[in-house]
Motif scaffolding. Structure first.
Motif, PDB file in Angstrom:
ATOM      1  N   GLU A   1       8.074 -53.983 -25.504  1.00  0.00           N
ATOM      2  CA  GLU A   1       8.172 -52.547 -25.248  1.00  0.00           C
ATOM      3  C   GLU A   1       8.506 -52.297 -23.772  1.00  0.00           C
ATOM      4  O   GLU A   1       8.065 -53.028 -22.887  1.00  0.00           O
ATOM      5  N   ALA A   2       9.300 -51.297 -23.562  1.00  0.00           N
ATOM      6  CA  ALA A   2       9.553 -50.807 -22.204  1.00  0.00           C
ATOM      7  C   ALA A   2       8.691 -49.560 -22.026  1.00  0.00           C
ATOM      8  O   ALA A   2       8.698 -48.654 -22.866  1.00  0.00           O
ATOM      9  N   LYS A   3       7.922 -49.529 -20.944  1.00  0.00           N
ATOM     10  CA  LYS A   3       6.983 -48.424 -20.767  1.00  0.00           C
ATOM     11  C   LYS A   3       6.832 -48.086 -19.288  1.00  0.00           C
ATOM     12  O   LYS A   3       6.670 -48.989 -18.460  1.00  0.00           O
ATOM     13  N   GLU A   4       6.935 -46.795 -19.006  1.00  0.00           N
ATOM     14  CA  GLU A   4       6.775 -46.302 -17.636  1.00  0.00           C
ATOM     15  C   GLU A   4       7.666 -47.052 -16.644  1.00  0.00           C
ATOM     16  O   GLU A   4       7.260 -47.396 -15.536  1.00  0.00           O
TER      17      GLU A   4
ATOM     18  N   ASN B   1       8.827 -50.066 -16.810  1.00  0.00           N
ATOM     19  CA  ASN B   1       8.599 -51.502 -16.684  1.00  0.00           C
ATOM     20  C   ASN B   1       8.831 -52.237 -18.009  1.00  0.00           C
ATOM     21  O   ASN B   1       8.674 -51.651 -19.090  1.00  0.00           O
ATOM     22  N   CYS B   2       9.209 -53.484 -17.906  1.00  0.00           N
ATOM     23  CA  CYS B   2       9.274 -54.367 -19.067  1.00  0.00           C
ATOM     24  C   CYS B   2       7.861 -54.888 -19.307  1.00  0.00           C
ATOM     25  O   CYS B   2       7.265 -55.498 -18.413  1.00  0.00           O
ATOM     26  N   MET B   3       7.318 -54.664 -20.497  1.00  0.00           N
ATOM     27  CA  MET B   3       5.949 -55.087 -20.782  1.00  0.00           C
ATOM     28  C   MET B   3       5.855 -56.594 -21.078  1.00  0.00           C
ATOM     29  O   MET B   3       4.771 -57.121 -21.261  1.00  0.00           O
TER      30      MET B   3
ATOM     31  N   ASN C   1       6.490 -57.589 -16.968  1.00  0.00           N
ATOM     32  CA  ASN C   1       5.880 -56.626 -16.039  1.00  0.00           C
ATOM     33  C   ASN C   1       6.754 -56.330 -14.812  1.00  0.00           C
ATOM     34  O   ASN C   1       6.257 -55.907 -13.777  1.00  0.00           O
TER      35      ASN C   1
ATOM     36  N   TYR D   1      16.704 -48.125 -17.969  1.00  0.00           N
ATOM     37  CA  TYR D   1      15.504 -47.587 -18.633  1.00  0.00           C
ATOM     38  C   TYR D   1      15.842 -46.294 -19.377  1.00  0.00           C
ATOM     39  O   TYR D   1      15.410 -46.076 -20.509  1.00  0.00           O
TER      40      TYR D   1
ATOM     41  N   MET E   1      12.043 -49.034 -26.806  1.00  0.00           N
ATOM     42  CA  MET E   1      11.247 -47.863 -26.468  1.00  0.00           C
ATOM     43  C   MET E   1      10.497 -47.494 -27.746  1.00  0.00           C
ATOM     44  O   MET E   1      11.058 -46.885 -28.659  1.00  0.00           O
ATOM     45  N   LYS E   2       9.266 -47.915 -27.834  1.00  0.00           N
ATOM     46  CA  LYS E   2       8.511 -47.860 -29.078  1.00  0.00           C
ATOM     47  C   LYS E   2       8.513 -46.478 -29.710  1.00  0.00           C
ATOM     48  O   LYS E   2       8.750 -46.307 -30.916  1.00  0.00           O
ATOM     49  N   GLN E   3       8.277 -45.460 -28.922  1.00  0.00           N
ATOM     50  CA  GLN E   3       8.213 -44.098 -29.451  1.00  0.00           C
ATOM     51  C   GLN E   3       9.551 -43.668 -30.037  1.00  0.00           C
ATOM     52  O   GLN E   3       9.612 -43.023 -31.089  1.00  0.00           O
TER      53      GLN E   3
END
Length: 238
Positions: free
Chosen positions: A193-196, A198-200, A203, A211, A232-234
């Motif tokens: 997942e990519a979040k905020e 960043n690559c999860m 990191n 992004y 992008m999970k959502q």
């Protein structure tokens, strides 16, 4: 493409779940092997003790034969003693008899030691055999419990495999090839997942333009740092 990305993310979840179940199964099978090894070790120790008894009995047999031979020698010497006419010969034969009797005493002592060692070792075998019976019962119970757990895990794996096969069918061959390669390279984790920003997976911060592209969910995009496929999970779940 959004549906394919969703399928790709779901495939990753399925594969990680299968990996986890396979790991649990491997651990259970390892425990089962350890139990078998414990039984084998106990049996080997009993077998070694039986070989020890056999060796002791063979040694005792050799001593018994020597004892019988010495007794025969004394009998012959004592018979010969009655026929001796000279003092010198009488003394020589008497000395032979005395030496033989001393040897008999030593042989009898050695035979007694062998008998005691045999009895002691047989007693130890009896004790170990009783312990083995108890151990076999405990191991059988534990093995049955482990087998039930393994079968439950295999059931879960089978269900996940069916779902996986259906999920793979909607993904293009080139995407699956990239996914499989990344799984091999990244310890089983190909999609993250990519979040905020960043690559999860690693990191690391992602370039803003890349992004923002992820929100469109219209292409397979990889992290420039770890090369994992970014989701992008959502966006793919909506």
């Amino acid at each position: 493409m959004r549906n394919k990305l969703k399928a790709l993310y779901e495939l990753q979840e399925i594969d990680l779940r299968i990996d986890g179940l396979d790991g649990e199964k491997a651990q259970l099978l390892s425990e089962a092997q350890a139990l078998e090894a414990k039984l084998a070790e106990a049996r080997e120790k009993i077998a070694a003790k039986r070989e020890e008894v056999q060796a002791l009995e063979e040694e005792k047999g050799a001593l018994d034969a020597n004892l019988a031979s010495e007794n025969e020698n004394i009998t012959r010497s004592e018979t010969h003693l009655k026929e001796i006419k000279t003092q010198k010969e009488y003394q020589a034969v008497s000395k032979e008899i005395s030496t033989a009797k001393k040897q008999i005493t030593e042989l009898e002592e050695q035979i007694l030691q062998k008998i005691n060692a045999i009895d002691e070792t047989n007693g130890e075998i009896t004790k170990r055999e009783a312990e083995l019976v108890e151990l076999e019962g405990n191991v059988a119970t534990q093995q049955a419990e482990l087998q039930q757990k393994v079968e439950a895990l295999e059931g879960g794996i089978s269900k996940d495999v069916v779902v996986r096969e259906a999920t793979v069918k909607v993904l293009p061959a080139n995407v699956m090839k990239r996914y499989s390669k990344l799984r091999d390279q990244r310890k089983g984790v190909a999609v993250v997942e990519a979040k905020e920003g960043n690559c999860m997976g690693c990191n690391m911060h992602l370039p803003p333009q890349l992004y923002n592209t992820l929100f469109r969910a219209d292409d397979v995009i990889t992290c420039p740092h770890c090369q994992r496929i970014l989701i992008m999970k959502q966006e793919v779940q909506d």
